[in-house]
Motif scaffolding. Structure first.
Motif, PDB file in Angstrom:
ATOM      1  N   SER A  38      46.149  -5.356 -37.019  1.00  0.00           N
ATOM      2  CA  SER A  38      47.436  -6.125 -37.024  1.00  0.00           C
ATOM      3  C   SER A  38      47.856  -6.006 -35.229  1.00  0.00           C
ATOM      4  CB  SER A  38      48.495  -5.760 -37.524  1.00  0.00           C
ATOM      5  OG  SER A  38      48.241  -5.700 -38.916  1.00  0.00           O
ATOM      6  N   PHE A  73      51.248   2.357 -40.321  1.00  0.00           N
ATOM      7  CA  PHE A  73      50.992   1.656 -41.501  1.00  0.00           C
ATOM      8  C   PHE A  73      50.450   2.719 -42.613  1.00  0.00           C
ATOM      9  CE2 PHE A  73      49.983  -2.938 -40.070  1.00  0.00           C
ATOM     10  CZ  PHE A  73      51.271  -3.477 -40.317  1.00  0.00           C
ATOM     11  N   LYS A 124      51.976   2.307 -46.108  1.00  0.00           N
ATOM     12  CA  LYS A 124      52.147   0.785 -46.296  1.00  0.00           C
ATOM     13  C   LYS A 124      51.064   0.077 -47.277  1.00  0.00           C
ATOM     14  CE  LYS A 124      56.060   0.487 -44.112  1.00  0.00           C
ATOM     15  NZ  LYS A 124      56.240   1.915 -44.142  1.00  0.00           N
ATOM     16  N   THR A 125      51.734  -0.790 -48.239  1.00  0.00           N
ATOM     17  CA  THR A 125      50.672  -1.588 -49.323  1.00  0.00           C
ATOM     18  C   THR A 125      50.188  -2.907 -48.486  1.00  0.00           C
ATOM     19  OG1 THR A 125      52.512  -3.052 -49.978  1.00  0.00           O
ATOM     20  CG2 THR A 125      51.986  -0.932 -51.090  1.00  0.00           C
ATOM     21  N   ALA A 126      49.174  -3.501 -48.970  1.00  0.00           N
ATOM     22  CA  ALA A 126      48.702  -4.801 -48.293  1.00  0.00           C
ATOM     23  C   ALA A 126      49.845  -5.804 -48.322  1.00  0.00           C
ATOM     24  CB  ALA A 126      47.697  -5.289 -49.398  1.00  0.00           C
ATOM     25  N   SER A 127      51.019  -5.769 -49.152  1.00  0.00           N
ATOM     26  CA  SER A 127      51.889  -6.754 -49.270  1.00  0.00           C
ATOM     27  C   SER A 127      52.758  -6.532 -48.035  1.00  0.00           C
ATOM     28  CB  SER A 127      52.700  -6.958 -50.476  1.00  0.00           C
ATOM     29  OG  SER A 127      51.800  -7.219 -51.752  1.00  0.00           O
ATOM     30  N   ILE A 141      52.085  -5.046 -45.086  1.00  0.00           N
ATOM     31  CA  ILE A 141      51.445  -5.269 -44.147  1.00  0.00           C
ATOM     32  C   ILE A 141      51.265  -6.616 -43.685  1.00  0.00           C
ATOM     33  CG2 ILE A 141      49.041  -5.093 -42.949  1.00  0.00           C
ATOM     34  CD1 ILE A 141      48.827  -2.469 -44.312  1.00  0.00           C
ATOM     35  N   ALA A 142      50.837  -7.382 -44.887  1.00  0.00           N
ATOM     36  CA  ALA A 142      50.899  -8.838 -44.807  1.00  0.00           C
ATOM     37  C   ALA A 142      52.170  -9.548 -44.409  1.00  0.00           C
ATOM     38  CB  ALA A 142      50.415  -9.761 -46.085  1.00  0.00           C
ATOM     39  N   ASN A 169      52.694  -8.830 -40.842  1.00  0.00           N
ATOM     40  CA  ASN A 169      51.718  -9.897 -39.912  1.00  0.00           C
ATOM     41  C   ASN A 169      52.384 -11.148 -39.813  1.00  0.00           C
ATOM     42  OD1 ASN A 169      49.819  -7.775 -39.702  1.00  0.00           O
ATOM     43  ND2 ASN A 169      48.540  -8.586 -41.566  1.00  0.00           N
TER      44      ASN A 169
END
Lengths: 560, 560
Positions: free
Chosen positions: B273, B387, B420-423, B425-426, B429
């Protein structure tokens, strides 16, 4: 008040149909059995001679005619609104029409031209269709989700609803383009076919037994039908190239950061390991180039933080033509005939061979391309689609409670699963980077095999095992996804049409895998007969100028 | 057999000291009280006249002298090996020395020159120091971790150990550079001071009560002492700029994807990121430019998949000098004097004011810069550091069981926390991208405020609230981290030195926040007296050519 998803979807579907002026409605829509191919002569029956002339001219030709004052923007716009209306009735390819706004814009462009004796920009008066991820003022964006109807990306009472425009839309208006419709997508965008609960299924105009591809399938069908000369799609796993290939069009998947994605609706927004990219599809290579070049003239890096400051590099295009037109120059291509798991169906294998032959005949060289760690790289790429365990897409379905198309549940199941953690994602990113490095090195190493001292210029490769897939038949993404994983530049080149008399598996063909068996059993020479067959030319990262020129050149060698 | 971390660390520390030839050892290392400033006259006492001349010439000058046959690569290399040895004894700035290999390489370069009557490349015979993230064959990489001793990035019996070289190292060798040492870092790399359990603490050569900055703190101290003319560091939150600024050097934080990071050791590898970037530090702006330009001449995009195909753009540099040398041309700068939470200490505030005055005196314009959503943007940027809940760095500490420096635990705690989860992090971002977009728009909008019709050329801003920090005193990263979050180009320009007689808080100064109170109470005019004070010039993304030229020009205006 709770409204069920079916009523919402039906109302929206009806609204799209009702937006087509009565004068352009087709009294009786033929079945695929009655009319398999609705392009060419069939479509022309509904159009005036002038409309046929306009809609069968490519975007570059249209821009030239309008710039020369021979055609008015209004006449051009009206002709495409008409033909797009026919396309939708026959193929279900539109999510939105805004013909009145388009005609008003065209009128303003004609007035500008009359006053200033010049065009507003290089796309002056050129109708441009948009995949239903672009936000256009006064127009809805559903991306095929019933739950997005009447919202802004699923959010109710968001002030952007009806007012917001994506950055690329702003640039298109600056360039003089006329926007008039938005095209269908598979809900979630994550499929090689186009299906959703609003418009149903988008069919292939050349062969209505087959899909139009996906996820920019509405674009593919519409432009394939000549209901648009030039459109914009997006591609995270093949979504520009599949519809371009299935509809006999040129289309480019640029590298991420070349063209502006800012302000567009998307799935899994913020997943930044493999990015969806935006790019044009058109009937000619030069029209695809016109769009890329025009957008870069707008300095998109000043308006989209993810765009790299890289203007159109004319010298890179010139280099290709200098070699093409020189008796001394020579290109070298690598060819990837099969990925070893699913062999291309006979028409596709023949198309690849035709391209190889044409290139060799023109005095260039083709060597086999050994794609390093091909399937391992694809695995890391596909993993990025479900980092969030499907949360994003299942949340969108949950808004309305609508059912999930099989083409989507094949990748996302019917409910979310566990999310990947930061460490999982980082490990996958590292694996992807290592694969990219291996690929670079392999590409560089071809310098010793080409005989020119230079590495290969591009890779020739199928874009799918199928000419176009039958409904629920698009199951093998490996031919496109590797390009996304590497972030390479790829241009689709139409090659030929399936021919039931010659495109047959060899007698006694033995499938090389279960997936290959599926593709083998799916092939039906009769049904596929006449379908478009295309290949892709893949270049390294940020090779848009070179690949567009090579595609145009290869198209010329093929007589396209 | 289990070896305790202390023995390992002590053995490594001793080995580094023992690698210094006895003839170059200092009999008695003075305390900071005895010798606060070890640069200049103090250092010269240990060196021959020729060694002083060589080591006090900048990299461009060295390259010129060697290219002209006036100096041999061996003489130059030996002089810097000597001075680097002194630096390490006084400052603890080296993790590795490989003087014998360097002298052998230098000898080969001299032989090449004698045979071919030309240099091998633009860095022929120029010693280049490397932060201890670069892999060099036959040399260890510990990155300050005791657990990495005798391994490859913590992995035992990895075949790459002792054989692998980072891509940039390969390019440096192609360019003719001489590699001779690797410099200290804070373990994890995530600090503005340089401290680890191997070498201890890296001190500032100009003021040994203060830190040398971090995380490229070994580079800062070494080059500041003139033990290297040119070095390479990395920056994910200020790690090139802080040591450059604290040691009176020029240094660039390029945008991610401009210079090759391929094959380097790192923390949180795969977190994509906010990327760490590699860039040079040197005693002059033109030497920083020499490195950037030389590396780009190697087409790094063919060898590092994350590098963008963007050669050195001479016209962008020329544009700056054309404006600088024209009576008509005019630059406009924005100035960010304070971030509103921690005001710069008096020497830093004075330095910013000096730059503004010098620029205005030269006929250019300076307007206030309102940094949009400054702290919100920084928050999303800092989140990327953790993260993974600190898993990566705590795993590295666990390899040896060594204790964590306070400068690190302030950000990472003493044990990992939830990932942190993918969501998550997204979402972060997306927030970052939206901030970047807001920033672009704000920058564009200055076109209406500059009076030239063009937006500002760069932003002048402190790089830290401190001239240099006292041990455990580096606590406020906001002045550098925003640049990483935006992926902008920033060049550090040395301005002046702290002066106890003039650099004082106004009587009755009231801190504006708790953090500001800490900085206020930390300031001691006596201790800081003489320390370097610098600013950064921040340009948009991928503006390396322009920013390097502007930095050189501003340096000239300041008499540097």
């Amino acid at each position: 008040m709770v409204t069920d998803w079916k009523s919402l979807a039906t109302a929206k579907r009806e609204a799209i149909l009702q937006s087509i002026p009565p004068k352009w409605r087709i009294a009786k829509i033929p079945t695929a059995e009655e009319q398999k191919d609705v392009t060419g002569a069939y479509a022309q029956e509904f159009l005036s001679q002038k409309e046929i002339e306009i809609t069968e001219t490519d975007a570059v030709g249209i821009a030239e005619k309008v710039a020369a004052g021979q055609w008015s923007a209004v006449d051009v716009t009206e002709a495409f609104c008409h033909r797009a209306s026919l396309a939708h009735q026959l193929l279900n390819c539109l999510h939105e029409t805004f013909f009145d706004a388009a005609l008003a814009d065209a009128k303003a462009l004609d007035a500008y031209y009359a006053e200033h004796k010049k065009t507003k920009g290089p796309l002056h008066g050129v109708p441009v269709s948009l995949k239903d991820q672009f936000h256009v003022k006064n127009v809805e964006t559903t991306m095929g989700y019933v739950g997005w109807i009447g919202t802004f990306e699923g959010k109710k009472e968001d002030p952007r609803q009806g007012t917001y425009e994506s950055e690329l839309v702003r640039e298109l208006r600056e360039l003089g383009a006329v926007l008039y419709c938005k095209t269908s997508v598979p809900h979630t965008l994550m499929a090689g076919e186009t299906v959703n609960n609003i418009i149903g299924y988008t069919w292939n105009p050349k062969d209505r037994f087959l899909c139009s591809g996906g996820s920019s399938g509405g674009e593919g069908a519409l432009i394939g039908f000549r209901g648009s000369p030039l459109g914009l799609g997006t591609d995270i796993g093949g979504s520009i190239r599949i519809p371009a290939g299935f509809n006999g069009l040129f289309g480019i998947r640029p590298s991420a950061g070349r063209l502006p994605y800012e302000g567009m609706a998307n799935s899994m927004d913020g997943q930044n390991s493999v990015l969806s990219v935006v790019g044009p599809l058109a009937t000619t290579a030069r029209s695809v180039k016109l769009m890329v070049q025009s957008l870069l003239s707008q300095s998109p890096w000043l308006y989209d933080p993810l765009v790299v400051e890289m203007p159109w590099r004319q010298e890179q295009e010139d280099d290709v033509w200098n070699t093409a037109n020189s008796a001394l120059g020579e290109f070298t291509f690598g060819v990837l005939k099969t990925d070893g798991v699913v062999n291309p169906q006979p028409p596709v294998a023949r198309a690849v061979q035709m391209v190889v032959k044409a290139i060799e005949k023109a005095g260039h060289k083709v060597i086999p391309w050994e794609s390093p760690d091909h399937h391992a790289g694809i695995t890391t790429t596909l993993k990025t689609w479900t980092f969030d365990g499907g949360k994003d897409v299942h949340d969108a379905f949950a808004l309305s409670g609508e059912p999930i198309a099989e083409q989507i549940s094949m990748s996302y199941g019917n409910a979310p699963t566990d999310q990947k953690t930061a460490s999982d994602i980082a490990a996958n990113n590292v694996a992807q980077r290592q694969w990219k490095k291996k690929y670079l090195d392999a590409w560089n190493s071809t310098a010793s095999a080409t005989g020119t001292g230079n590495p290969i210029d591009a890779i020739i490769c199928p874009l799918a095992p199928y000419p176009a897939a039958r409904p629920k038949g698009y199951r093998w993404y490996a031919y496109t996804v590797w390009v996304n994983g590497l972030d390479y530049t790829s241009v689709v080149v139409p090659v030929t049409n399936a021919d039931k008399n010659i495109d047959k598996y060899e007698p006694g063909y033995t499938p090389v895998s279960d997936h290959d068996k599926t593709a083998f059993e799916d092939y039906d020479a009769e049904i596929y007969d006449g379908a478009h067959v295309s290949v892709q030319l893949v270049g390294r990262r940020f090779q848009e100028e070179k690949m567009l020129a090579l595609a145009e050149y290869v198209g010329q060698l093929l007589g396209k």
